[in-house]
Design a protein around this motif. Structure first.
Motif, PDB file in Angstrom:
ATOM      1  N   GLY A 139       0.814  -1.204   0.000  1.00  0.00           N
ATOM      2  CA  GLY A 139       0.000   0.000   0.000  1.00  0.00           C
ATOM      3  C   GLY A 139       0.843   1.248   0.000  1.00  0.00           C
ATOM      4  O   GLY A 139       2.045   1.214  -0.272  1.00  0.00           O
ATOM      5  N   LEU A 191       4.545  -1.017   7.426  1.00  0.00           N
ATOM      6  CA  LEU A 191       3.658  -1.918   6.711  1.00  0.00           C
ATOM      7  C   LEU A 191       4.064  -3.343   7.030  1.00  0.00           C
ATOM      8  O   LEU A 191       5.235  -3.601   7.334  1.00  0.00           O
ATOM      9  N   THR A 205       3.435  -7.281  -4.810  1.00  0.00           N
ATOM     10  CA  THR A 205       2.547  -6.309  -4.186  1.00  0.00           C
ATOM     11  C   THR A 205       3.280  -4.963  -4.119  1.00  0.00           C
ATOM     12  O   THR A 205       4.459  -4.906  -3.779  1.00  0.00           O
TER      13      THR A 205
END
Length: 115
Positions: free
Chosen positions: A10, A18, A109
């Motif tokens: 993110g 994170l 990701t």
């Protein structure tokens, strides 16, 4: 067939944290190495951290003291806790599982750290 599914990426501000997760499914030999790699735009993919099934860890110098890799063998899951994030940590983070000649990668990701 082995599949790796990452989650937890993110957008975060510099100094933030994170936690990435990677769950492996399929037939997996119990003795293996899992790890995280990253690739920033225009750069080669590089090692972030690895952990063996017995818990031995290895970190890139750039993340030592800020990132922690851990795993849950019962769940075939590896985690990456990332603290004190910097803009230069911005990249796509990939999970990797290796044993013998087998080598598997997740789809990646995105982690973006704003200044």
């Amino acid at each position: 067939q082995v599949q790796l599914v990452e989650s937890g990426g993110g957008l975060v501000q510099a100094g933030g944290s994170l936690r990435l997760s990677c769950a492996a499914s399929g037939t997996i030999f119990s003795i293996n190495t899992m790890g995280w790699y990253r690739q920033a735009p225009g750069k080669l993919r590089e090692l972030v951290a690895t952990i063996t099934s017995t818990g031995s860890t290895n970190y890139a110098d750039s993340v030592k003291g800020r990132f922690t890799i851990a795993r849950d063998n019962a769940k075939n899951t590896v985690y990456l806790q990332m603290n004190s994030l910097k803009p230069e940590d911005t990249a796509i983070y990939y999970c990797r599982l290796r044993y013998g000649l087998r080598d598997y990668w997740g789809q990646g990701t995105q982690v973006t750290v704003s200044s």
